[in-house]
Design an enzyme around this catalytic site. Structure first.
Site, PDB file in Angstrom:
ATOM      1  CB  CYS A  17       5.896   1.630   7.056  1.00 23.16           C
ATOM      2  SG  CYS A  17       5.327   3.246   6.456  1.00 23.16           S
ATOM      3  CG  LEU A  18       6.535   1.188   0.768  1.00 21.79           C
ATOM      4  CD1 LEU A  18       5.774   1.597  -0.483  1.00 21.79           C
ATOM      5  CD2 LEU A  18       7.626   0.183   0.432  1.00 21.79           C
ATOM      6  N   GLY A  22       0.829  -1.199   0.000  1.00 22.00           N
ATOM      7  CA  GLY A  22       0.000   0.000   0.000  1.00 22.00           C
ATOM      8  C   GLY A  22       0.860   1.244   0.000  1.00 22.00           C
ATOM      9  CD  GLN A  31       3.534   5.751   2.789  1.00 30.25           C
ATOM     10  OE1 GLN A  31       2.584   5.183   2.275  1.00 30.25           O
ATOM     11  NE2 GLN A  31       4.569   5.086   3.277  1.00 30.25           N
ATOM     12  CG  HIS A  79       0.827   6.449   5.946  1.00 32.43           C
ATOM     13  ND1 HIS A  79       2.021   6.937   6.411  1.00 32.43           N
ATOM     14  CD2 HIS A  79       1.050   5.136   5.665  1.00 32.43           C
ATOM     15  CE1 HIS A  79       2.931   5.967   6.411  1.00 32.43           C
ATOM     16  NE2 HIS A  79       2.360   4.853   5.961  1.00 32.43           N
ATOM     17  CG  HIS A 122       0.240   0.679   7.487  1.00 31.21           C
ATOM     18  ND1 HIS A 122       1.290   0.198   8.229  1.00 31.21           N
ATOM     19  CD2 HIS A 122       0.771   1.605   6.635  1.00 31.21           C
ATOM     20  CE1 HIS A 122       2.402   0.820   7.836  1.00 31.21           C
ATOM     21  NE2 HIS A 122       2.114   1.670   6.871  1.00 31.21           N
ATOM     22  CD  GLU A 123      -0.794   2.256   3.155  1.00 32.03           C
ATOM     23  OE1 GLU A 123      -0.422   3.436   3.128  1.00 32.03           O
ATOM     24  OE2 GLU A 123       0.000   1.294   3.196  1.00 32.03           O
TER      25      GLU A 123
HETATM   26 NI    NI Z   1       3.236   2.948   5.731  1.00 33.60          NI
END
Ligand code: NI
Length: 182
Positions: free
Chosen positions: A93-94, A46, A51, A139, A135-136
């Site tokens: 997480c990226l 995701g 981000q 963000h 999670h997203e």
């Molecule tokens: Ni993340």
């Protein structure tokens, strides 16, 4: 389509509360294409718009395994309407490369959102999709995995990320023109 730069903790833009999507026109469509390209290039499950430095309430997910057909989904202006159960899941997480943390989440969630054309939909999610959505969505509110762990892990993650940042700065300052510095 362009692969965008993914911001890493502690970039302040990851802490912004994102604004609702109101315009689903061409520049939004371009954003979705770029987010897809960026997520797949980074092999993420995701990616949320903040981000890549875009403060809009939208994220993309694809929770299909490699041997399954892709299940690309767009969630614009998402809201969790119901949450059931509890589950601990190891998340990455990226924006925190190399970090994996066990985090407590709801097991199933009912979500309302809009698709990439602004059409509303609702779904029940469980398993990895439920985790990815939570999670997203975090963000979009400026909340990160580091906020969901205990104080000891928090300090450790912070330290590791700062070390990575310093290494990154050191390598980018090793450019030839610095040789001219007096
Ligand atoms: Ni993340």
């Amino acid at each position: 389509m362009t692969i965008r730069k993914i911001l890493h903790y502690p970039d302040k833009r990851l802490r912004v509360r994102a604004e609702p999507v109101q315009d689903f026109g061409p520049s939004f469509q371009q954003l979705i294409e770029d987010m897809a390209e960026t997520m797949y290039a980074a092999e993420g499950v995701g990616l949320a718009a903040p981000q890549i430095g875009v403060p809009l309430r939208v994220f993309v997910v694809d929770t299909a395994r490699e041997d399954e057909p892709s299940e690309f989904r767009v969630f614009a202006n998402p809201q969790i309407l119901e949450a059931i159960g509890e589950v601990r899941w190891e998340e990455g997480c990226l924006s925190f490369p190399g970090i994996r943390e066990e985090i407590e989440r709801a097991e199933c969630v009912r979500v309302s959102a809009m698709d990439r054309n602004g059409k509303p939909f609702e779904l029940w999610a469980e398993g990895l999709l439920a985790i990815a959505i939570q999670h997203e969505l975090d963000h979009l509110n400026g909340t990160l995995i580091i906020d969901r762990v205990g104080p000891i892990r928090r300090r450790l993650i912070h330290r590791e990320m700062m070390k990575a940042l310093e290494a990154e700065r050191a390598s980018s300052s090793r450019s030839p023109e610095l040789g001219l510095r007096r």
